[in-house]
Design a protein around this motif. Structure first.
Motif, PDB file in Angstrom:
ATOM      1  N   VAL A  26       0.799  -1.230   0.000  1.00  0.00           N
ATOM      2  CA  VAL A  26       0.000   0.000   0.000  1.00  0.00           C
ATOM      3  C   VAL A  26       0.830   1.277   0.000  1.00  0.00           C
ATOM      4  O   VAL A  26       0.363   2.307  -0.485  1.00  0.00           O
ATOM      5  CB  VAL A  26      -1.002   0.026   1.178  1.00  0.00           C
ATOM      6  CG1 VAL A  26      -1.963  -1.139   1.101  1.00  0.00           C
ATOM      7  CG2 VAL A  26      -0.310   0.093   2.529  1.00  0.00           C
ATOM      8  N   TYR A  27       2.020   1.217   0.524  1.00  0.00           N
ATOM      9  CA  TYR A  27       2.829   2.436   0.647  1.00  0.00           C
ATOM     10  C   TYR A  27       3.037   3.153  -0.690  1.00  0.00           C
ATOM     11  O   TYR A  27       2.854   4.378  -0.762  1.00  0.00           O
ATOM     12  CB  TYR A  27       4.163   2.124   1.323  1.00  0.00           C
ATOM     13  CG  TYR A  27       4.938   3.353   1.666  1.00  0.00           C
ATOM     14  CD1 TYR A  27       4.608   4.116   2.784  1.00  0.00           C
ATOM     15  CD2 TYR A  27       5.996   3.774   0.872  1.00  0.00           C
ATOM     16  CE1 TYR A  27       5.309   5.264   3.097  1.00  0.00           C
ATOM     17  CE2 TYR A  27       6.696   4.923   1.186  1.00  0.00           C
ATOM     18  CZ  TYR A  27       6.351   5.656   2.293  1.00  0.00           C
ATOM     19  OH  TYR A  27       7.038   6.791   2.605  1.00  0.00           O
ATOM     20  N   PRO A  28       3.401   2.446  -1.767  1.00  0.00           N
ATOM     21  CA  PRO A  28       3.578   3.149  -3.046  1.00  0.00           C
ATOM     22  C   PRO A  28       2.290   3.773  -3.587  1.00  0.00           C
ATOM     23  O   PRO A  28       2.336   4.699  -4.382  1.00  0.00           O
ATOM     24  CB  PRO A  28       4.068   2.059  -3.999  1.00  0.00           C
ATOM     25  CG  PRO A  28       4.540   0.948  -3.144  1.00  0.00           C
ATOM     26  CD  PRO A  28       3.756   1.037  -1.866  1.00  0.00           C
ATOM     27  N   LEU A  29       1.148   3.280  -3.159  1.00  0.00           N
ATOM     28  CA  LEU A  29      -0.133   3.857  -3.567  1.00  0.00           C
ATOM     29  C   LEU A  29      -0.429   5.125  -2.778  1.00  0.00           C
ATOM     30  O   LEU A  29      -0.868   6.129  -3.333  1.00  0.00           O
ATOM     31  CB  LEU A  29      -1.251   2.835  -3.366  1.00  0.00           C
ATOM     32  CG  LEU A  29      -2.675   3.276  -3.712  1.00  0.00           C
ATOM     33  CD1 LEU A  29      -2.800   3.588  -5.204  1.00  0.00           C
ATOM     34  CD2 LEU A  29      -3.663   2.186  -3.310  1.00  0.00           C
ATOM     35  N   TYR A  30      -0.174   5.091  -1.468  1.00  0.00           N
ATOM     36  CA  TYR A  30      -0.524   6.204  -0.600  1.00  0.00           C
ATOM     37  C   TYR A  30       0.479   7.364  -0.650  1.00  0.00           C
ATOM     38  O   TYR A  30       0.082   8.521  -0.518  1.00  0.00           O
ATOM     39  CB  TYR A  30      -0.645   5.740   0.857  1.00  0.00           C
ATOM     40  CG  TYR A  30      -1.678   4.683   1.137  1.00  0.00           C
ATOM     41  CD1 TYR A  30      -2.769   4.466   0.288  1.00  0.00           C
ATOM     42  CD2 TYR A  30      -1.580   3.886   2.270  1.00  0.00           C
ATOM     43  CE1 TYR A  30      -3.711   3.497   0.568  1.00  0.00           C
ATOM     44  CE2 TYR A  30      -2.529   2.915   2.556  1.00  0.00           C
ATOM     45  CZ  TYR A  30      -3.584   2.718   1.708  1.00  0.00           C
ATOM     46  OH  TYR A  30      -4.512   1.754   1.998  1.00  0.00           O
ATOM     47  N   ALA A  31       1.753   7.074  -0.796  1.00  0.00           N
ATOM     48  CA  ALA A  31       2.786   8.116  -0.699  1.00  0.00           C
ATOM     49  C   ALA A  31       2.580   9.266  -1.688  1.00  0.00           C
ATOM     50  O   ALA A  31       2.629  10.433  -1.271  1.00  0.00           O
ATOM     51  CB  ALA A  31       4.175   7.502  -0.840  1.00  0.00           C
ATOM     52  N   PRO A  32       2.356   9.010  -2.979  1.00  0.00           N
ATOM     53  CA  PRO A  32       2.156  10.142  -3.895  1.00  0.00           C
ATOM     54  C   PRO A  32       0.938  10.996  -3.531  1.00  0.00           C
ATOM     55  O   PRO A  32       0.952  12.209  -3.712  1.00  0.00           O
ATOM     56  CB  PRO A  32       1.959   9.474  -5.264  1.00  0.00           C
ATOM     57  CG  PRO A  32       2.514   8.105  -5.124  1.00  0.00           C
ATOM     58  CD  PRO A  32       2.342   7.738  -3.684  1.00  0.00           C
ATOM     59  N   ASP A  91      11.301   9.373   4.583  1.00  0.00           N
ATOM     60  CA  ASP A  91       9.854   9.583   4.487  1.00  0.00           C
ATOM     61  C   ASP A  91       9.203   9.594   5.863  1.00  0.00           C
ATOM     62  O   ASP A  91       8.267  10.352   6.106  1.00  0.00           O
ATOM     63  CB  ASP A  91       9.202   8.524   3.605  1.00  0.00           C
ATOM     64  CG  ASP A  91       9.326   8.834   2.124  1.00  0.00           C
ATOM     65  OD1 ASP A  91       9.946   9.856   1.763  1.00  0.00           O
ATOM     66  OD2 ASP A  91       8.800   8.038   1.313  1.00  0.00           O
ATOM     67  N   ALA A  92       9.683   8.758   6.768  1.00  0.00           N
ATOM     68  CA  ALA A  92       9.138   8.755   8.128  1.00  0.00           C
ATOM     69  C   ALA A  92       9.320  10.128   8.757  1.00  0.00           C
ATOM     70  O   ALA A  92       8.391  10.667   9.377  1.00  0.00           O
ATOM     71  CB  ALA A  92       9.818   7.684   8.976  1.00  0.00           C
ATOM     72  N   TYR A  93      10.482  10.717   8.569  1.00  0.00           N
ATOM     73  CA  TYR A  93      10.738  12.053   9.096  1.00  0.00           C
ATOM     74  C   TYR A  93       9.837  13.090   8.414  1.00  0.00           C
ATOM     75  O   TYR A  93       9.256  13.942   9.076  1.00  0.00           O
ATOM     76  CB  TYR A  93      12.215  12.416   8.913  1.00  0.00           C
ATOM     77  CG  TYR A  93      12.519  13.816   9.375  1.00  0.00           C
ATOM     78  CD1 TYR A  93      12.681  14.092  10.739  1.00  0.00           C
ATOM     79  CD2 TYR A  93      12.605  14.861   8.469  1.00  0.00           C
ATOM     80  CE1 TYR A  93      12.934  15.387  11.171  1.00  0.00           C
ATOM     81  CE2 TYR A  93      12.851  16.161   8.902  1.00  0.00           C
ATOM     82  CZ  TYR A  93      13.025  16.411  10.249  1.00  0.00           C
ATOM     83  OH  TYR A  93      13.265  17.694  10.672  1.00  0.00           O
TER      84      TYR A  93
END
Length: 176
Positions: free
Chosen positions: A86-92, A151-153
């Motif tokens: 899911v991360y690559p979907l949500y990040a943008p 990205d966490a930061y």
């Protein structure tokens, strides 16, 4: 059923507004998270167009609610594989959302559902700002779980920034 469904009054299909309490109820009654994971995947498909082009608005609160529940599932069950999915979907989505805040600093929603009451659902709602804050926190958590410190930061900083914005611009100290 292949997903959680709407309230007993409508029963028309899956509905993000009820997803969080339905998942919580499932955890209390059976502890089986498979239906929640499947429901999150169905919502990911449903909101994929939103996640890919957030632009100036989030097109409502349901896509954010789905992200909250998906990240809660990831945290509760340490499902790193699902986080990677899911991360690559949500990040943008979040990068665009943050870049397209209003000039006044508010995040905008085309149609925040929240509750079926009469108010301007296109206005700058504290509730919507709070939802953005919470999802930034969750994205920071997912990025940490995946070992993506930068990205966490970034998401953690955006969460802090949003929290401070809410405390400064959405709190009426006279009314308490």
């Amino acid at each position: 059923e292949d997903s959680y469904i709407d309230t007993p009054f409508r029963e028309r299909g899956h509905y993000a507004g009820d997803f969080f309490p339905e998942f919580a109820t499932t955890l209390v009654t059976s502890g089986d998270p498979r239906l929640a994971k499947q429901t999150a995947r169905l919502f990911n498909d449903k909101y994929e167009h939103v996640y890919k082009k957030a632009g100036a608005t989030a097109e409502g609160d349901f896509p954010l609610i789905n992200i909250l529940v998906a990240s809660w599932y990831i945290r509760q069950f340490n499902d790193v594989e699902f986080a990677q999915e899911v991360y690559p979907l949500y990040a943008p989505f979040f990068n665009e959302l943050h870049a397209n805040r209003g000039t006044n600093g508010f995040y905008h929603s085309k149609n925040a559902f929240i509750e079926p009451v009469s108010f301007d659902k296109n206005s700058d709602l504290t509730t919507f700002q709070s939802l953005v804050f919470a999802t930034y926190q969750e994205m920071s958590s997912i990025a940490t779980r995946l070992g993506n410190k930068a990205d966490a930061y970034k998401y953690g900083s955006w969460a802090t920034e949003t929290q401070q914005f809410i405390q400064t611009h959405c709190w009426d100290s006279k009314a308490g």
